[in-house]
Design an enzyme around this catalytic site. Structure first.
Site, PDB file in Angstrom:
ATOM      1  N   CYS A   1      29.631  73.975 -66.463  1.00  0.00           N
ATOM      2  CA  CYS A   1      29.493  73.762 -67.912  1.00  0.00           C
ATOM      3  C   CYS A   1      28.227  72.968 -68.212  1.00  0.00           C
ATOM      4  O   CYS A   1      28.202  71.745 -68.075  1.00  0.00           O
ATOM      5  CB  CYS A   1      30.730  73.040 -68.444  1.00  0.00           C
ATOM      6  SG  CYS A   1      30.675  72.732 -70.217  1.00  0.00           S
TER       7      CYS A   1
ATOM      8  N   CYS B   1      28.602  70.490 -71.082  1.00  0.00           N
ATOM      9  CA  CYS B   1      29.354  69.275 -70.700  1.00  0.00           C
ATOM     10  C   CYS B   1      28.493  68.343 -69.858  1.00  0.00           C
ATOM     11  O   CYS B   1      28.500  67.129 -70.035  1.00  0.00           O
ATOM     12  CB  CYS B   1      30.592  69.626 -69.872  1.00  0.00           C
ATOM     13  SG  CYS B   1      31.610  70.916 -70.576  1.00  0.00           S
ATOM     14  N   ASP B   2      27.763  68.891 -68.889  1.00  0.00           N
ATOM     15  CA  ASP B   2      27.157  68.053 -67.852  1.00  0.00           C
ATOM     16  C   ASP B   2      25.627  68.000 -67.879  1.00  0.00           C
ATOM     17  O   ASP B   2      25.034  67.131 -67.243  1.00  0.00           O
ATOM     18  CB  ASP B   2      27.576  68.583 -66.458  1.00  0.00           C
ATOM     19  CG  ASP B   2      29.083  68.465 -66.257  1.00  0.00           C
ATOM     20  OD1 ASP B   2      29.680  67.565 -66.870  1.00  0.00           O
ATOM     21  OD2 ASP B   2      29.647  69.270 -65.503  1.00  0.00           O
TER      22      ASP B   2
END
Ligand code: FAD
Length: 341
Positions: free
Chosen positions: A162, A165-166
């Site tokens: 992701c 997300c990261d």
């Protein structure tokens, strides 16, 4: 046929951000919800959902310092339990668990949505009948299945599924990163990563992107993106942190090494909708189709759906939680219209 008193107002299936948020709202609306949180069956299918796999959640509002994914899901669970949510363990429904999210919860193994009350049966044998059901079973990211992949995906080793997300984590700043895949999501993830990375490779096993024309053009015209055609990943290297990959050319069979500071999978997700056995309308990627995109209703009255099992676009904890809230409110209103107290 169960007697009317034993029929649940609402049964929630799944225990990620969507399921627990639905439980919090349903419990506070006095619906006395029952949750099948799901059993821990593999590393990426556990009670608490996908966030149990990550250490750093930095984009969920309310946590300015960031929060560990397991801690965050424990808080969701505790908040749902505080308002009287019942969860199905191997001992049947309980209102307290000693082991918290690590309790032996049941998954729904069988579901009959053909008539009301709906019938759900757990993999530990517990059977429930319900006036309404909220499906919040999430999705799991597809991985390559290589030896070092999961070790480096956990605990900040630089392998992720992701980018949104990261990607902004300090470990990826100014590094050479790679995205695996050739669809629209892969282009989106690669484009997003160019904000932080020195360079982004797209590793694609064919000689043309599957992405739509406009997205493919976006990738090709981005100076920071370099597409490596006809390549698959044979091996991922690194002990604590990824250092690179071995690529195989799908046409010549030749291997080559590519040093990397991060690797992002964008080879699709698999929604956990198989247990529905075709009883709810799904889209071509097996996500549950909502009857109304602004609500949580499905093609079956009294069955609502929320979170990543309906969402192939956003796939974030905050959107899943928002959808869980909508599903509980939709269920409450629908139960009211049916005259169910
Ligand atoms: C490694 C990783 C890092 C991430 N980092 C972030 C981040 O930093 N920020 C962010 O916003 N998002 C992040 N995400 C995405 C986020 O985790 C998801 O969008 C979110 O968890 C979706 O919530 P959900 O409730 O829909 O489903 P999930 O979290 O997938 O939970 C679904 C639950 O349902 C259970 N279940 C499945 N089938 C059944 C069944 N038959 N019976 C009972 N239960 C069942 C599953 O076991 C699971 O517990 C990350 C995802 C991953 C994989």
């Amino acid at each position: 046929m169960p007697d009317e008193k034993s029929i649940e107002n609402v049964v929630i299936v799944g225990s990620g951000p969507a399921g627990w948020t639905a439980a919090i709202y349903a419990a506070r609306a006095n619906l006395n919800p029952l949750v099948f949180p799901g059993r821990a069956v593999s590393k990426d299918l556990v009670p608490g959902g996908q966030l149990m796999l990550t250490t750093d959640v930095e984009n969920y509002p309310g946590f300015p310092e960031g929060v560990d994914g397991q801690q965050m899901m424990t808080k969701f669970f505790e908040q749902a339990m505080r308002f009287g949510t019942r969860v199905v363990t191997d001992d049947g429904p309980v209102t307290e668990t000693v082991a918290g999210l690590y309790s032996p919860f049941q998954s729904v193994a069988e579901i009959d949505l053909s008539k009301r009350p709906f019938r759900l049966k757990g993999d530990g044998g517990y059977e429930a009948f319900a006036h309404s059901v909220i499906i919040a079973t999430g999705a799991k990211a597809n991985w390559l299945g290589l030896e070092n992949e999961q070790r480096l995906a956990q605990g900040g080793g630089g392998v992720s599924a992701c980018a949104v997300c990261d990607g902004a984590l300090p470990i990826f700043r100014d590094k050479e990163l790679a995205v695996v895949g050739g669809g629209d999501s892969a282009v989106e993830e690669a484009t997003y990563l160019t904000k932080f990375a020195a360079k982004v490779y797209m590793i694609h096993r064919r000689d043309a992107l599957r992405a739509s024309k406009i997205m493919a053009e976006r990738a090709k015209s981005n100076e920071k993106i370099d597409i490596l055609w006809n390549k698959t990943i044979k091996d991922i290297h690194g002990e604590e942190m990824i250092t690179g990959v071995t690529l195989t050319d799908t046409q010549t069979g030749e291997d080559s090494k590519l040093p990397l500071g991060g690797l992002f999978m964008a080879i699709g997700h698999t929604p956990a909708t198989e247990f529905l056995n075709g009883q709810l309308e799904l889209d071509e990627k097996k996500y549950i189709k909502l009857a109304d995109p602004y609500r949580s209703t499905t093609n079956i009255e009294g069955v609502f759906a929320a979170g990543d099992c309906v969402d192939s676009v956003y796939r974030q904890a905050i959107t899943a939680a928002g959808m869980g809230c909508k599903a509980a409110i939709d269920a409450e209103r629908w139960l009211g219209e049916q005259g169910v107290e």
